[in-house]
Design an enzyme around this catalytic site. Structure first.
Site, short mmCIF file in Angstrom:
data_model
loop_
_atom_site.label_atom_id
_atom_site.label_comp_id
_atom_site.label_asym_id
_atom_site.label_seq_id
_atom_site.Cartn_x
_atom_site.Cartn_y
_atom_site.Cartn_z
N TYR A 200 -108.52 17.37 -63.04
CA TYR A 200 -109.11 17.10 -61.73
C TYR A 200 -109.36 15.60 -61.58
O TYR A 200 -110.16 15.00 -62.32
CB TYR A 200 -110.42 17.86 -61.54
CG TYR A 200 -110.26 19.37 -61.43
CD1 TYR A 200 -109.01 19.95 -61.20
CD2 TYR A 200 -111.36 20.20 -61.55
CE1 TYR A 200 -108.88 21.33 -61.10
CE2 TYR A 200 -111.23 21.59 -61.44
CZ TYR A 200 -109.99 22.14 -61.22
OH TYR A 200 -109.86 23.51 -61.12
N SER B 85 -110.70 29.35 -54.86
CA SER B 85 -110.30 29.28 -53.45
C SER B 85 -110.76 30.52 -52.68
O SER B 85 -109.96 31.21 -52.06
CB SER B 85 -108.78 29.12 -53.32
OG SER B 85 -108.36 27.84 -53.73
N PRO B 86 -112.06 30.81 -52.69
CA PRO B 86 -112.56 32.03 -52.06
C PRO B 86 -112.49 32.05 -50.54
O PRO B 86 -112.77 33.09 -49.93
CB PRO B 86 -114.03 32.08 -52.54
CG PRO B 86 -114.39 30.66 -52.83
CD PRO B 86 -113.14 30.05 -53.36
N GLY C 202 -103.09 32.06 -48.38
CA GLY C 202 -101.89 31.49 -48.99
C GLY C 202 -102.27 30.67 -50.21
O GLY C 202 -103.29 30.89 -50.85
N VAL D 37 -108.21 27.32 -44.73
CA VAL D 37 -109.24 28.34 -44.79
C VAL D 37 -109.05 29.33 -43.65
O VAL D 37 -108.56 28.98 -42.58
CB VAL D 37 -110.66 27.72 -44.73
CG1 VAL D 37 -110.88 26.79 -45.91
CG2 VAL D 37 -110.87 26.97 -43.42
N PHE D 38 -109.46 30.58 -43.88
CA PHE D 38 -109.31 31.59 -42.84
C PHE D 38 -110.50 31.60 -41.88
O PHE D 38 -110.40 32.09 -40.76
CB PHE D 38 -109.11 32.98 -43.45
CG PHE D 38 -110.17 33.42 -44.42
CD1 PHE D 38 -111.39 33.92 -43.98
CD2 PHE D 38 -109.96 33.33 -45.80
CE1 PHE D 38 -112.37 34.32 -44.87
CE2 PHE D 38 -110.93 33.73 -46.69
CZ PHE D 38 -112.15 34.23 -46.23
#
Length: 305
Positions: free
Chosen positions: A52, A215-216, A220, A225-226
């Site tokens: 990272y 990635s909660p 994809g 983000v949704f």
């Protein structure tokens, strides 16, 4: 914040882990405020990786938290290793060197948890076992786990590794939930019936391995983000409805959806926004009903047989 036991250990960890992958997007003062806010919320489990920011994330974190022996006692630190430019590497030499690098950057003498980062096709379990044994004996790592591995890969490691595998970090969100939805499509001929991960969810539950969803809030593979995304109108309408019922944000509900699963998961956040982190932590206080959980699932497009 509510806690759970990590895997088969006696280590109590917050149900929401703080991911530090993007901490290098902050300056030192911002990082200090973010880390301080996390600790104020009881979010003292921080997830790192040697790659990272090419190591700068671990360095900045140590500076931001003003690392000392007294501070270290209040933290639970996890890091990952095994990725090099153009290759994966689970060799004994690389694992040992990676841990030493992380310890130096984090200004600590030990990691609470070390995860192997992404599967190495050339893995030799004996090499991993030798590295884990040395790290444990020298007190540099207390617990061990993996990331993005399916059951047979874990079983292969366990052929030589004697330490319990306590965690498996896997991509999982409402819109990336095949490891969950596969379970209700058994004996069906639709696309959701395809086993893409070897039944890793049930495997981890059977072997008391804590799943750490990464990635909660993504759909994809890092496509965005949704939440509040016009691509997912029905899902967001349902999440907003549930959020209004509980008097919380849509972020809290999306996180609570993961925490509602009986696998006792520990999602890893990715945000560097203090308010959003607080919304994530708030999910530990929210329990969705069965109807709310399935309602969100079907609004995401998953069809119940």
């Amino acid at each position: 914040m509510r806690t759970i036991k990590l895997g088969t250990t006696n280590l109590d960890v917050p149900v929401v882990a703080v991911g530090a992958m993007r901490i290098d997007s902050l300056d030192k003062a911002q990082a200090e405020r973010f880390v301080g806010a996390a600790l104020d919320e009881g979010a003292n489990f921080f997830d790192h990786a040697d790659v990272y920011g090419k190591g700068t994330c671990e360095e900045l974190f140590a500076e931001a938290v003003h690392m000392s022996s007294s501070v270290r006692e209040k933290l639970i630190l996890q890091s990952k290793c095994g990725i090099r430019p153009g290759t994966f590497d689970f060799s004994r030499e690389h694992i040992l060197a990676s841990v030493d690098g992380s310890l130096k950057r984090l200004k600590t003498e030990y990691l609470d948890v070390l995860l192997l980062h992404r599967p190495d096709a050339l893995v030799e379990p004996e090499e991993v076992a030798a590295a884990f044994d040395e790290l444990e004996q020298e007190g540099k790592v207390r617990h061990f786990g993996v990331s993005n591995q399916h059951p047979r890969q874990i079983e292969l490691l366990k052929k030589s590794v004697k330490q319990p595998i306590v965690a498996n970090q896997l991509q999982l969100s409402i819109t990336n939930a095949s490891m969950i939805t596969w379970g209700w499509n058994v004996n069906m001929e639709n696309a959701e019936a395809v086993d893409r991960d070897g039944g890793i969810l049930d495997y981890c539950r059977l072997h008391d391995i804590t799943i750490q969803p990464w990635s909660p809030f993504q759909f994809g593979f890092f496509e965005g983000v949704f939440l509040d995304n016009p691509k997912f109108p029905e899902l967001n309408a349902k999440i907003d409805e549930v959020a209004k019922t509980h008097g919380v944000s849509n972020t809290t509900v999306a996180m609570a959806w993961l925490l509602r699963h009986p696998a006792k998961m520990q999602p890893v956040t990715g945000t560097m926004n203090i308010q959003r982190l607080k919304d994530c932590v708030k999910a530990s206080e929210v329990t969705l009903s069965r109807e709310e959980w399935y309602g969100i699932s079907t609004a995401a497009g998953y069809v119940l047989p």
